[in-house]
Design a protein around this motif. Sequence first.
Motif, PDB file in Angstrom:
ATOM      1  N   PRO A 163     -44.923 -15.765   5.395  1.00 37.28           N
ATOM      2  CA  PRO A 163     -44.358 -16.076   4.073  1.00 37.28           C
ATOM      3  C   PRO A 163     -43.881 -14.774   3.413  1.00 37.28           C
ATOM      4  N   ILE A 164     -42.786 -14.838   2.664  1.00 30.97           N
ATOM      5  CA  ILE A 164     -42.242 -13.634   2.025  1.00 30.97           C
ATOM      6  C   ILE A 164     -43.314 -12.907   1.222  1.00 30.97           C
ATOM      7  N   LYS A 165     -44.117 -13.642   0.473  1.00 32.69           N
ATOM      8  CA  LYS A 165     -45.110 -13.001  -0.396  1.00 32.69           C
ATOM      9  C   LYS A 165     -46.120 -12.169   0.387  1.00 32.69           C
ATOM     10  N   ASP A 166     -46.300 -12.451   1.686  1.00 26.94           N
ATOM     11  CA  ASP A 166     -47.275 -11.722   2.500  1.00 26.94           C
ATOM     12  C   ASP A 166     -46.677 -10.511   3.231  1.00 26.94           C
ATOM     13  N   LEU A 167     -45.360 -10.320   3.164  1.00 20.56           N
ATOM     14  CA  LEU A 167     -44.719  -9.208   3.880  1.00 20.56           C
ATOM     15  C   LEU A 167     -45.313  -7.836   3.532  1.00 20.56           C
ATOM     16  N   PRO A 168     -45.664  -7.559   2.254  1.00 20.55           N
ATOM     17  CA  PRO A 168     -46.209  -6.227   1.940  1.00 20.55           C
ATOM     18  C   PRO A 168     -47.523  -5.896   2.666  1.00 20.55           C
ATOM     19  N   GLU A 169     -48.181  -6.889   3.248  1.00 15.78           N
ATOM     20  CA  GLU A 169     -49.426  -6.644   3.980  1.00 15.78           C
ATOM     21  C   GLU A 169     -49.181  -6.025   5.363  1.00 15.78           C
ATOM     22  N   TYR A 170     -47.925  -5.990   5.812  1.00 19.05           N
ATOM     23  CA  TYR A 170     -47.588  -5.481   7.140  1.00 19.05           C
ATOM     24  C   TYR A 170     -47.064  -4.054   7.045  1.00 19.05           C
ATOM     25  N   ASP A 171     -47.309  -3.273   8.085  1.00 22.07           N
ATOM     26  CA  ASP A 171     -46.883  -1.878   8.155  1.00 22.07           C
ATOM     27  C   ASP A 171     -45.485  -1.813   8.778  1.00 22.07           C
ATOM     28  N   PHE A 172     -44.464  -1.904   7.930  1.00 21.51           N
ATOM     29  CA  PHE A 172     -43.078  -1.936   8.398  1.00 21.51           C
ATOM     30  C   PHE A 172     -42.549  -0.540   8.719  1.00 21.51           C
ATOM     31  N   VAL A 173     -41.522  -0.495   9.592  1.00 22.63           N
ATOM     32  CA  VAL A 173     -40.786   0.746   9.785  1.00 22.63           C
ATOM     33  C   VAL A 173     -40.191   1.109   8.424  1.00 22.63           C
ATOM     34  N   PRO A 174     -40.032   2.407   8.129  1.00 22.52           N
ATOM     35  CA  PRO A 174     -39.604   2.794   6.777  1.00 22.52           C
ATOM     36  C   PRO A 174     -38.336   2.108   6.272  1.00 22.52           C
ATOM     37  N   ALA A 175     -37.303   2.019   7.078  1.00 21.84           N
ATOM     38  CA  ALA A 175     -36.047   1.429   6.603  1.00 21.84           C
ATOM     39  C   ALA A 175     -36.207  -0.034   6.209  1.00 21.84           C
ATOM     40  N   ASP A 176     -37.053  -0.772   6.906  1.00 24.15           N
ATOM     41  CA  ASP A 176     -37.150  -2.210   6.657  1.00 24.15           C
ATOM     42  C   ASP A 176     -37.843  -2.560   5.343  1.00 24.15           C
ATOM     43  N   TRP A 177     -38.475  -1.567   4.699  1.00 30.22           N
ATOM     44  CA  TRP A 177     -39.022  -1.837   3.371  1.00 30.22           C
ATOM     45  C   TRP A 177     -37.906  -2.197   2.394  1.00 30.22           C
ATOM     46  N   GLU A 178     -36.704  -1.726   2.661  1.00 32.00           N
ATOM     47  CA  GLU A 178     -35.538  -2.087   1.841  1.00 32.00           C
ATOM     48  C   GLU A 178     -35.304  -3.605   1.904  1.00 32.00           C
ATOM     49  N   ILE A 179     -35.403  -4.175   3.098  1.00 33.92           N
ATOM     50  CA  ILE A 179     -35.209  -5.624   3.278  1.00 33.92           C
ATOM     51  C   ILE A 179     -36.368  -6.388   2.642  1.00 33.92           C
ATOM     52  N   VAL A 180     -37.596  -5.897   2.850  1.00 35.42           N
ATOM     53  CA  VAL A 180     -38.769  -6.529   2.224  1.00 35.42           C
ATOM     54  C   VAL A 180     -38.570  -6.589   0.712  1.00 35.42           C
ATOM     55  N   GLY A 181     -38.113  -5.486   0.120  1.00 40.72           N
ATOM     56  CA  GLY A 181     -37.883  -5.445  -1.333  1.00 40.72           C
ATOM     57  C   GLY A 181     -36.876  -6.480  -1.794  1.00 40.72           C
ATOM     58  N   GLU A 182     -35.790  -6.633  -1.030  1.00 37.34           N
ATOM     59  CA  GLU A 182     -34.773  -7.630  -1.384  1.00 37.34           C
ATOM     60  C   GLU A 182     -35.337  -9.048  -1.275  1.00 37.34           C
ATOM     61  N   LEU A 183     -36.137  -9.301  -0.266  1.00 35.88           N
ATOM     62  CA  LEU A 183     -36.750 -10.634  -0.114  1.00 35.88           C
ATOM     63  C   LEU A 183     -37.745 -10.908  -1.253  1.00 35.88           C
ATOM     64  N   LEU A 184     -38.519  -9.909  -1.637  1.00 32.22           N
ATOM     65  CA  LEU A 184     -39.469 -10.089  -2.731  1.00 32.22           C
ATOM     66  C   LEU A 184     -38.739 -10.359  -4.049  1.00 32.22           C
ATOM     67  N   LYS A 185     -37.564  -9.740  -4.243  1.00 32.85           N
ATOM     68  CA  LYS A 185     -36.764 -10.032  -5.444  1.00 32.85           C
ATOM     69  C   LYS A 185     -36.355 -11.500  -5.470  1.00 32.85           C
ATOM     70  N   LEU A 186     -36.037 -12.046  -4.291  1.00 34.21           N
ATOM     71  CA  LEU A 186     -35.632 -13.461  -4.220  1.00 34.21           C
ATOM     72  C   LEU A 186     -36.738 -14.372  -4.724  1.00 34.21           C
ATOM     73  N   ILE A 187     -37.965 -14.133  -4.275  1.00 35.92           N
ATOM     74  CA  ILE A 187     -39.034 -15.049  -4.691  1.00 35.92           C
ATOM     75  C   ILE A 187     -39.457 -14.787  -6.125  1.00 35.92           C
ATOM     76  N   ALA A 188     -39.206 -13.585  -6.655  1.00 36.75           N
ATOM     77  CA  ALA A 188     -39.511 -13.294  -8.054  1.00 36.75           C
ATOM     78  C   ALA A 188     -38.585 -14.084  -8.975  1.00 36.75           C
ATOM     79  N   ILE A 189     -37.379 -14.347  -8.506  1.00 39.69           N
ATOM     80  CA  ILE A 189     -36.379 -15.092  -9.284  1.00 39.69           C
ATOM     81  C   ILE A 189     -36.772 -16.564  -9.391  1.00 39.69           C
ATOM     82  N   HIS A 190     -37.371 -17.096  -8.323  1.00 39.19           N
ATOM     83  CA  HIS A 190     -37.662 -18.524  -8.275  1.00 39.19           C
ATOM     84  C   HIS A 190     -39.026 -18.850  -8.814  1.00 39.19           C
TER      85      HIS A 190
END
Length: 143
Positions: A116-143
């Motif tokens: 689930p998008i809300k659980d993505l921050p619990e994973y140790d992502f490669v540095p660049a992919d935190w950009e994508i995680v941030g964009e996905l988290l913005k999506l669920i913050a809107i809804h």
Amino acid sequence: MSTSDTQNPKPPTLVTAGVIFNEGKVLIAQRKKGDRLAGKWEFPGGKVEPKEKPKDCLIRELKEELGIEVEVIDIFHAFTYQYPWGKMQFIAYLARLTPASREPEAIECEDYRWVPIKDLPEYDFVPADWEIVGELLKLIAIH
């Protein structure tokens, strides 16, 4: 850096990533042992080959890494990230499994998960992919 390097800087490496949803969860993959950034999580994809279209690269990489077939829908997010070894230009595409696709399997990755998008921050992502995680988290913050 020599003068020729500043006059002709190396262009960024073009990389694709898939943001693939299924039943409200997004697919992530863990980089295999021996890879640069081994053990870290990422949105699956890879480097675009010379003369290859980015969408075709994503389709190829997902088949090679996870054995899945996808339909690329649209660009989700594009950005540049500077790693110590070079600059990367990322294109993250929204994609979905085709009706003919099988379930993913860890072929050229250590593991994969539907998260689930809300659980993505619990994973140790490669540095660049935190950009994508941030964009996905913005999506669920809107809804």
